[in-house]
Design a protein around this motif. Structure first.
Motif, PDB file in Angstrom:
ATOM      1  N   GLU A  35      56.845  60.315 159.736  1.00  0.00           N
ATOM      2  CA  GLU A  35      58.202  59.934 160.173  1.00  0.00           C
ATOM      3  C   GLU A  35      58.358  58.427 160.203  1.00  0.00           C
ATOM      4  O   GLU A  35      59.345  57.880 159.723  1.00  0.00           O
ATOM      5  CB  GLU A  35      58.477  60.491 161.576  1.00  0.00           C
ATOM      6  CG  GLU A  35      59.374  61.678 161.589  1.00  0.00           C
ATOM      7  CD  GLU A  35      59.683  62.131 163.000  1.00  0.00           C
ATOM      8  OE1 GLU A  35      60.090  61.307 163.846  1.00  0.00           O
ATOM      9  OE2 GLU A  35      59.507  63.335 163.247  1.00  0.00           O
ATOM     10  N   ARG A  36      57.370  57.740 160.776  1.00  0.00           N
ATOM     11  CA  ARG A  36      57.423  56.278 160.854  1.00  0.00           C
ATOM     12  C   ARG A  36      57.418  55.645 159.462  1.00  0.00           C
ATOM     13  O   ARG A  36      58.127  54.677 159.212  1.00  0.00           O
ATOM     14  CB  ARG A  36      56.253  55.742 161.665  1.00  0.00           C
ATOM     15  CG  ARG A  36      56.368  55.998 163.143  1.00  0.00           C
ATOM     16  CD  ARG A  36      55.193  55.405 163.876  1.00  0.00           C
ATOM     17  NE  ARG A  36      55.265  55.685 165.296  1.00  0.00           N
ATOM     18  CZ  ARG A  36      54.306  55.342 166.145  1.00  0.00           C
ATOM     19  NH1 ARG A  36      53.218  54.735 165.730  1.00  0.00           N
ATOM     20  NH2 ARG A  36      54.443  55.634 167.426  1.00  0.00           N
ATOM     21  N   ALA A  37      56.612  56.199 158.575  1.00  0.00           N
ATOM     22  CA  ALA A  37      56.553  55.671 157.211  1.00  0.00           C
ATOM     23  C   ALA A  37      57.890  55.848 156.502  1.00  0.00           C
ATOM     24  O   ALA A  37      58.371  54.939 155.815  1.00  0.00           O
ATOM     25  CB  ALA A  37      55.437  56.351 156.427  1.00  0.00           C
ATOM     26  N   ILE A  38      58.500  57.006 156.674  1.00  0.00           N
ATOM     27  CA  ILE A  38      59.791  57.264 156.033  1.00  0.00           C
ATOM     28  C   ILE A  38      60.858  56.332 156.590  1.00  0.00           C
ATOM     29  O   ILE A  38      61.663  55.768 155.850  1.00  0.00           O
ATOM     30  CB  ILE A  38      60.191  58.747 156.199  1.00  0.00           C
ATOM     31  CG1 ILE A  38      59.287  59.623 155.330  1.00  0.00           C
ATOM     32  CG2 ILE A  38      61.662  58.963 155.847  1.00  0.00           C
ATOM     33  CD1 ILE A  38      59.429  61.108 155.584  1.00  0.00           C
ATOM     34  N   GLU A  39      60.869  56.133 157.906  1.00  0.00           N
ATOM     35  CA  GLU A  39      61.853  55.238 158.521  1.00  0.00           C
ATOM     36  C   GLU A  39      61.650  53.792 158.072  1.00  0.00           C
ATOM     37  O   GLU A  39      62.614  53.053 157.911  1.00  0.00           O
ATOM     38  CB  GLU A  39      61.759  55.325 160.041  1.00  0.00           C
ATOM     39  CG  GLU A  39      62.310  56.617 160.594  1.00  0.00           C
ATOM     40  CD  GLU A  39      62.080  56.765 162.088  1.00  0.00           C
ATOM     41  OE1 GLU A  39      61.587  55.820 162.742  1.00  0.00           O
ATOM     42  OE2 GLU A  39      62.400  57.845 162.613  1.00  0.00           O
ATOM     43  N   ALA A  40      60.413  53.397 157.853  1.00  0.00           N
ATOM     44  CA  ALA A  40      60.120  52.016 157.481  1.00  0.00           C
ATOM     45  C   ALA A  40      60.328  51.746 155.991  1.00  0.00           C
ATOM     46  O   ALA A  40      60.475  50.598 155.588  1.00  0.00           O
ATOM     47  CB  ALA A  40      58.676  51.678 157.855  1.00  0.00           C
ATOM     48  N   TYR A  41      60.370  52.789 155.176  1.00  0.00           N
ATOM     49  CA  TYR A  41      60.458  52.620 153.727  1.00  0.00           C
ATOM     50  C   TYR A  41      61.856  52.195 153.315  1.00  0.00           C
ATOM     51  O   TYR A  41      62.834  52.903 153.535  1.00  0.00           O
ATOM     52  CB  TYR A  41      60.098  53.925 153.010  1.00  0.00           C
ATOM     53  CG  TYR A  41      60.003  53.744 151.520  1.00  0.00           C
ATOM     54  CD1 TYR A  41      58.851  53.250 150.948  1.00  0.00           C
ATOM     55  CD2 TYR A  41      61.077  54.031 150.699  1.00  0.00           C
ATOM     56  CE1 TYR A  41      58.760  53.061 149.576  1.00  0.00           C
ATOM     57  CE2 TYR A  41      60.999  53.851 149.337  1.00  0.00           C
ATOM     58  CZ  TYR A  41      59.840  53.363 148.779  1.00  0.00           C
ATOM     59  OH  TYR A  41      59.759  53.176 147.425  1.00  0.00           O
ATOM     60  N   ILE A  42      61.934  51.014 152.723  1.00  0.00           N
ATOM     61  CA  ILE A  42      63.215  50.475 152.277  1.00  0.00           C
ATOM     62  C   ILE A  42      63.003  49.795 150.925  1.00  0.00           C
ATOM     63  O   ILE A  42      62.032  49.083 150.738  1.00  0.00           O
ATOM     64  CB  ILE A  42      63.768  49.429 153.270  1.00  0.00           C
ATOM     65  CG1 ILE A  42      64.027  50.075 154.624  1.00  0.00           C
ATOM     66  CG2 ILE A  42      65.038  48.786 152.735  1.00  0.00           C
ATOM     67  CD1 ILE A  42      64.390  49.079 155.705  1.00  0.00           C
ATOM     68  N   GLU A  43      63.924  50.036 150.020  1.00  0.00           N
ATOM     69  CA  GLU A  43      63.939  49.303 148.756  1.00  0.00           C
ATOM     70  C   GLU A  43      65.291  48.620 148.647  1.00  0.00           C
ATOM     71  O   GLU A  43      66.228  48.961 149.357  1.00  0.00           O
ATOM     72  CB  GLU A  43      63.709  50.250 147.585  1.00  0.00           C
ATOM     73  CG  GLU A  43      62.295  50.769 147.536  1.00  0.00           C
ATOM     74  CD  GLU A  43      61.829  51.115 146.142  1.00  0.00           C
ATOM     75  OE1 GLU A  43      62.448  50.640 145.163  1.00  0.00           O
ATOM     76  OE2 GLU A  43      60.846  51.844 146.034  1.00  0.00           O
ATOM     77  N   ASN A  47      66.846  54.171 143.256  1.00  0.00           N
ATOM     78  CA  ASN A  47      66.419  54.280 141.868  1.00  0.00           C
ATOM     79  C   ASN A  47      67.200  55.412 141.196  1.00  0.00           C
ATOM     80  O   ASN A  47      66.675  56.493 140.974  1.00  0.00           O
ATOM     81  CB  ASN A  47      64.914  54.533 141.816  1.00  0.00           C
ATOM     82  CG  ASN A  47      64.373  54.523 140.410  1.00  0.00           C
ATOM     83  OD1 ASN A  47      65.064  54.137 139.475  1.00  0.00           O
ATOM     84  ND2 ASN A  47      63.147  54.969 140.254  1.00  0.00           N
ATOM     85  N   THR A 121      69.112  58.290 157.771  1.00  0.00           N
ATOM     86  CA  THR A 121      68.556  57.986 159.095  1.00  0.00           C
ATOM     87  C   THR A 121      68.768  59.120 160.101  1.00  0.00           C
ATOM     88  O   THR A 121      68.512  58.950 161.281  1.00  0.00           O
ATOM     89  CB  THR A 121      69.177  56.681 159.653  1.00  0.00           C
ATOM     90  OG1 THR A 121      70.595  56.845 159.736  1.00  0.00           O
ATOM     91  CG2 THR A 121      68.837  55.490 158.775  1.00  0.00           C
TER      92      THR A 121
END
Length: 124
Positions: A35-43, A47, A121
């Protein structure tokens, strides 16, 4: 060349890495780590293709932010990157994105309207 044996090894490596990182950062809670990784993932930007091809008439159309409706439950997602074929009267886009939004729609109350940003989110 990539083989299925490689896929099994990759899956095992990822499971080990997930367990290690969860043990170190979330007291072993793998779900919390993901969950934390998904929330932190930003590009910078999604794409997605700038142009899509209609599967019916084979014409190309530009991708633009559009509304996607799940008619059975009247759920609306706004600002979804889609193309639209006026001849065939269908929206064209990523099947992966369609599937993910339909999956999310199953968790939402009937009549919900949500932007794609809000969907990214959404915590339920």
């Amino acid at each position: 060349m990539f083989t299925w044996d490689d896929a099994d090894q990759l899956e095992e490596r990822l499971q080990i890495m997930l367990a290690l990182k969860a043990a170190l950062y979330t007291k072993g809670n793998e779900e919390m780590l993901i969950e934390r990784a998904i929330e932190a993932y930003i590009e910078d930007k999604p794409n997605v293709s700038e142009v899509v091809t209609c599967g019916n008439c084979c014409k190309d159309y530009p991708v633009a932010p559009r509304e996607m409706v799940i008619p059975e439950r009247n759920i609306r997602f706004q600002d979804v990157p889609l193309g639209y074929c006026p001849d065939c009267k269908i929206q064209i886009g990523s099947l992966f994105l369609f599937a993910a939004l339909e999956r999310l729609a199953k968790q939402l109350p009937d009549g919900t309207t949500m932007s794609l940003s809000e969907a990214l989110t959404y915590k339920g």
